[in-house]
Design a protein around this motif. Structure first.
Motif, PDB file in Angstrom:
ATOM      1  N   SER A  70       5.799 -48.306  79.419  1.00  0.00           N
ATOM      2  CA  SER A  70       4.794 -47.783  80.350  1.00  0.00           C
ATOM      3  C   SER A  70       5.353 -46.714  81.277  1.00  0.00           C
ATOM      4  O   SER A  70       4.587 -46.025  81.962  1.00  0.00           O
ATOM      5  CB  SER A  70       4.205 -48.922  81.177  1.00  0.00           C
ATOM      6  OG  SER A  70       3.537 -49.836  80.340  1.00  0.00           O
ATOM      7  N   ASN A  71       6.672 -46.559  81.290  1.00  0.00           N
ATOM      8  CA  ASN A  71       7.300 -45.522  82.111  1.00  0.00           C
ATOM      9  C   ASN A  71       6.868 -44.158  81.577  1.00  0.00           C
ATOM     10  O   ASN A  71       7.003 -43.889  80.384  1.00  0.00           O
ATOM     11  CB  ASN A  71       8.819 -45.671  82.041  1.00  0.00           C
ATOM     12  CG  ASN A  71       9.562 -44.652  82.863  1.00  0.00           C
ATOM     13  OD1 ASN A  71       9.139 -43.501  83.006  1.00  0.00           O
ATOM     14  ND2 ASN A  71      10.685 -45.065  83.399  1.00  0.00           N
ATOM     15  N   LYS A  72       6.323 -43.305  82.444  1.00  0.00           N
ATOM     16  CA  LYS A  72       5.807 -42.018  81.975  1.00  0.00           C
ATOM     17  C   LYS A  72       6.889 -41.098  81.402  1.00  0.00           C
ATOM     18  O   LYS A  72       6.585 -40.138  80.714  1.00  0.00           O
ATOM     19  CB  LYS A  72       5.016 -41.309  83.074  1.00  0.00           C
ATOM     20  CG  LYS A  72       5.819 -40.891  84.263  1.00  0.00           C
ATOM     21  CD  LYS A  72       4.937 -40.222  85.300  1.00  0.00           C
ATOM     22  CE  LYS A  72       5.780 -39.828  86.502  1.00  0.00           C
ATOM     23  NZ  LYS A  72       4.976 -39.153  87.496  1.00  0.00           N
ATOM     24  N   SER A  73       8.141 -41.421  81.643  1.00  0.00           N
ATOM     25  CA  SER A  73       9.240 -40.627  81.083  1.00  0.00           C
ATOM     26  C   SER A  73       9.602 -41.053  79.662  1.00  0.00           C
ATOM     27  O   SER A  73      10.367 -40.376  78.988  1.00  0.00           O
ATOM     28  CB  SER A  73      10.484 -40.752  81.970  1.00  0.00           C
ATOM     29  OG  SER A  73      10.229 -40.233  83.238  1.00  0.00           O
ATOM     30  N   VAL A  74       9.079 -42.173  79.227  1.00  0.00           N
ATOM     31  CA  VAL A  74       9.390 -42.694  77.893  1.00  0.00           C
ATOM     32  C   VAL A  74       8.236 -42.360  76.949  1.00  0.00           C
ATOM     33  O   VAL A  74       7.090 -42.691  77.210  1.00  0.00           O
ATOM     34  CB  VAL A  74       9.616 -44.223  77.924  1.00  0.00           C
ATOM     35  CG1 VAL A  74       9.789 -44.778  76.516  1.00  0.00           C
ATOM     36  CG2 VAL A  74      10.809 -44.566  78.793  1.00  0.00           C
ATOM     37  N   LYS A  75       8.563 -41.681  75.868  1.00  0.00           N
ATOM     38  CA  LYS A  75       7.573 -41.315  74.849  1.00  0.00           C
ATOM     39  C   LYS A  75       8.087 -41.800  73.499  1.00  0.00           C
ATOM     40  O   LYS A  75       9.279 -41.731  73.211  1.00  0.00           O
ATOM     41  CB  LYS A  75       7.396 -39.792  74.776  1.00  0.00           C
ATOM     42  CG  LYS A  75       7.057 -39.140  76.088  1.00  0.00           C
ATOM     43  CD  LYS A  75       5.585 -39.148  76.320  1.00  0.00           C
ATOM     44  CE  LYS A  75       5.252 -38.315  77.545  1.00  0.00           C
ATOM     45  NZ  LYS A  75       4.617 -39.057  78.579  1.00  0.00           N
ATOM     46  N   THR A  76       7.184 -42.265  72.681  1.00  0.00           N
ATOM     47  CA  THR A  76       7.553 -42.699  71.340  1.00  0.00           C
ATOM     48  C   THR A  76       6.791 -41.838  70.333  1.00  0.00           C
ATOM     49  O   THR A  76       5.572 -41.730  70.407  1.00  0.00           O
ATOM     50  CB  THR A  76       7.193 -44.182  71.115  1.00  0.00           C
ATOM     51  OG1 THR A  76       7.858 -44.970  72.095  1.00  0.00           O
ATOM     52  CG2 THR A  76       7.596 -44.638  69.720  1.00  0.00           C
ATOM     53  N   TYR A  77       7.534 -41.232  69.440  1.00  0.00           N
ATOM     54  CA  TYR A  77       6.952 -40.412  68.385  1.00  0.00           C
ATOM     55  C   TYR A  77       7.197 -41.087  67.047  1.00  0.00           C
ATOM     56  O   TYR A  77       8.246 -41.703  66.833  1.00  0.00           O
ATOM     57  CB  TYR A  77       7.586 -39.017  68.364  1.00  0.00           C
ATOM     58  CG  TYR A  77       7.154 -38.159  69.528  1.00  0.00           C
ATOM     59  CD1 TYR A  77       6.083 -37.287  69.402  1.00  0.00           C
ATOM     60  CD2 TYR A  77       7.815 -38.230  70.742  1.00  0.00           C
ATOM     61  CE1 TYR A  77       5.675 -36.498  70.474  1.00  0.00           C
ATOM     62  CE2 TYR A  77       7.414 -37.446  71.820  1.00  0.00           C
ATOM     63  CZ  TYR A  77       6.341 -36.583  71.667  1.00  0.00           C
ATOM     64  OH  TYR A  77       5.934 -35.808  72.722  1.00  0.00           O
ATOM     65  N   ILE A  78       6.236 -40.949  66.161  1.00  0.00           N
ATOM     66  CA  ILE A  78       6.353 -41.501  64.814  1.00  0.00           C
ATOM     67  C   ILE A  78       6.472 -40.323  63.847  1.00  0.00           C
ATOM     68  O   ILE A  78       5.598 -39.466  63.780  1.00  0.00           O
ATOM     69  CB  ILE A  78       5.121 -42.346  64.436  1.00  0.00           C
ATOM     70  CG1 ILE A  78       4.817 -43.400  65.510  1.00  0.00           C
ATOM     71  CG2 ILE A  78       5.297 -42.966  63.053  1.00  0.00           C
ATOM     72  CD1 ILE A  78       5.887 -44.434  65.696  1.00  0.00           C
ATOM     73  N   PHE A  79       7.574 -40.297  63.106  1.00  0.00           N
ATOM     74  CA  PHE A  79       7.829 -39.264  62.106  1.00  0.00           C
ATOM     75  C   PHE A  79       7.646 -39.893  60.743  1.00  0.00           C
ATOM     76  O   PHE A  79       8.297 -40.893  60.420  1.00  0.00           O
ATOM     77  CB  PHE A  79       9.263 -38.732  62.277  1.00  0.00           C
ATOM     78  CG  PHE A  79       9.598 -37.586  61.377  1.00  0.00           C
ATOM     79  CD1 PHE A  79       8.956 -36.363  61.518  1.00  0.00           C
ATOM     80  CD2 PHE A  79      10.574 -37.704  60.403  1.00  0.00           C
ATOM     81  CE1 PHE A  79       9.274 -35.282  60.704  1.00  0.00           C
ATOM     82  CE2 PHE A  79      10.914 -36.638  59.581  1.00  0.00           C
ATOM     83  CZ  PHE A  79      10.256 -35.426  59.736  1.00  0.00           C
TER      84      PHE A  79
END
Length: 85
Positions: A70-79
């Protein structure tokens, strides 16, 4: 027996620091995971991390995972690579 583990992070501080490269084949896609999904992050951590001895977050409770993703600095991308049937 103790084993030293080195952890590295990918951090992008400025988009202008990125170098343009040739677009990958249309057989691949890259998508931001939205909404966040702590179960998927935990799954990746557990399964990808096995090979790399990632163990410190295995003890995290559900609430800690939710806080982390939930931290706005953490992003998860799916490749993904498209499957051809």
């Amino acid at each position: 027996m103790t084993q030293e583990v080195k952890r590295s992070y990918l951090e992008i501080n400025s988009l202008k620091d990125l170098k343009e490269v040739q677009k990958p084949s249309s057989d691949y896609s890259l998508k931001l995971l939205d909404p966040v999904n702590f179960q998927l992050n935990k799954f990746f951590y557990k399964n990808i991390g096995k090979k790399h001895k990632w163990i410190d977050r295995l003890l995290w409770e559900e609430s800690k995972w939710i806080e982390y993703v939930s931290n706005k600095s953490v992003k998860t991308y799916i490749f993904k690579k498209k499957m051809i049937l």
